[in-house]
Design an enzyme around this catalytic site. Sequence first.
Site: not given
Ligand code: GLN
Length: 484
Positions: A76, A151, A175
């Site tokens: 990532k 994400s 995410s």
């Molecule tokens: N969707 C959540 C956010 O936007 C979690 C994102 C994540 O786990 N990095 O904060």
Amino acid sequence: MYQKSIADQAKGLRAKEFSSEELTREYLDRIKRFDPQLNSYITVVADFAMAQARIADERIAKGDAGPMTGIPLAQKDIFCTNGVRTSCGSKMLDNFIAPYDATVVERFNQAGAVMLGKTNMDEFAMGSSNETSFYGPVKNPWDTKTVPGGSSGGSAASVAARLAAGATGTDTGGSIRQPAALCGITGIKPTYGRVSRYGMIAFASSLDQAGIMTQTAEDSAMMLNVMAGFDERDSTSLDKPVPDYTANLNNDFKGLKIGLPKEYFAEGLDSGVASVVEAAINEYKKLGAEIVDISLPNSSLSVPAYYVVAPAECSSNLSRFDGVRFGYRCEDPKDLEDLYTRSRGEGFGPEVKRRIMVGAYALSAGYYDAYYLKAQKIRRLISDDFKQALNQVDVIMAPTTPTVAFNIGEKVDDPITMYLSDINTIAVNLAGLPGMSIPAGFSQNLPVGLQIIGNYFDESRLLNVAHQYQQVTDWHTQIPKGFE
Ligand code: GLN
């Protein structure tokens, strides 16, 4: 070769059925051919990967190889990679070449794994659909009109379309698990502190945790063996022995107590998702598990508490991106003030700005007690709910997401609806627990994920529970049409 799991690729490499060079070349060819449809990679490092593959082949020939030697993986783009651009999905870091490797990356290098490239992601990992990336949205290989989740959407899509044998991800509020669910793959977020955060660009430091996205639970166990463990460079890393996560995969779990929290099966859950999850739980009954109804009474507070704590931490973490020390700098600044404001104004996208503003507000002197402190208290209540539940049961199961993948563009203008797509994953981060998502079937021809939550440091059990299910089902082996 690309259809094989990491475990089978490792056997093939060892048996000299193919070399890491051949395997890596195959993935690089597939990326060239298929990634224009998906946009799952931000950066592909073909020459670098081939060089690593050659070294891996030498190590295998010399008998100096570990189980991950020669396996082509994607990182990532939140993990710093020495000499390779690390953008975090942001214009702010579009030109940032990290001068060092994140601990996770360093450990894979030492293990002899091959890095194919860096995967697309929501900007600074803020998002649930991969639509906030500076590099454009990622498409879900099961239906390219839909989102892959976020994400870690690039990692999820690349593994689902078999453009990498496995990938790393990070999970601050879901995410890893949410995109794993929407893309039909296996994902694990380990206990907070199990995997080093050193060199992993910070979003919300008390919630961020690195983890894994693969086809199978066995593959996740192999990758976790490399990633897990104490790192003195991360002050929240825990100094606890690391078991061999592959050792207990085949344990019999007769009598395993599975808790079903009623709050996760309530209103808002899509009926197609609910029936897939129920069928999966029936499969567990057949495997000898016992089902217990439980309650996590403060579940409804997890999203509001998270959207105070996470923005608060991000407003502080992201203050370092100021046009001086890192990344993007505006053209012709008039003075220092102008340099700061325009560099940040032009470098960050709208979702990141929204979070910084919310966070700075929640932390401001007059509002700190009303928002930040209150959210921290709720956080404790949520962990206590889990503690109590996990005194009664061994693992908790629930749908990973309330719906299957939604359409690109469907929720971008409505942040609250977007935030609610993480309603089933966020509490686990607030409590710091490990959680997994495994493919459990399809609804409307799109994948559905079963979430498995365990006690602190019980990753071995989660992997065992997931692996046993994967011995009697084949959801995890399916490849999206058009990507075979
Ligand atoms: N969707 C959540 C956010 O936007 C979690 C994102 C994540 O786990 N990095 O904060």
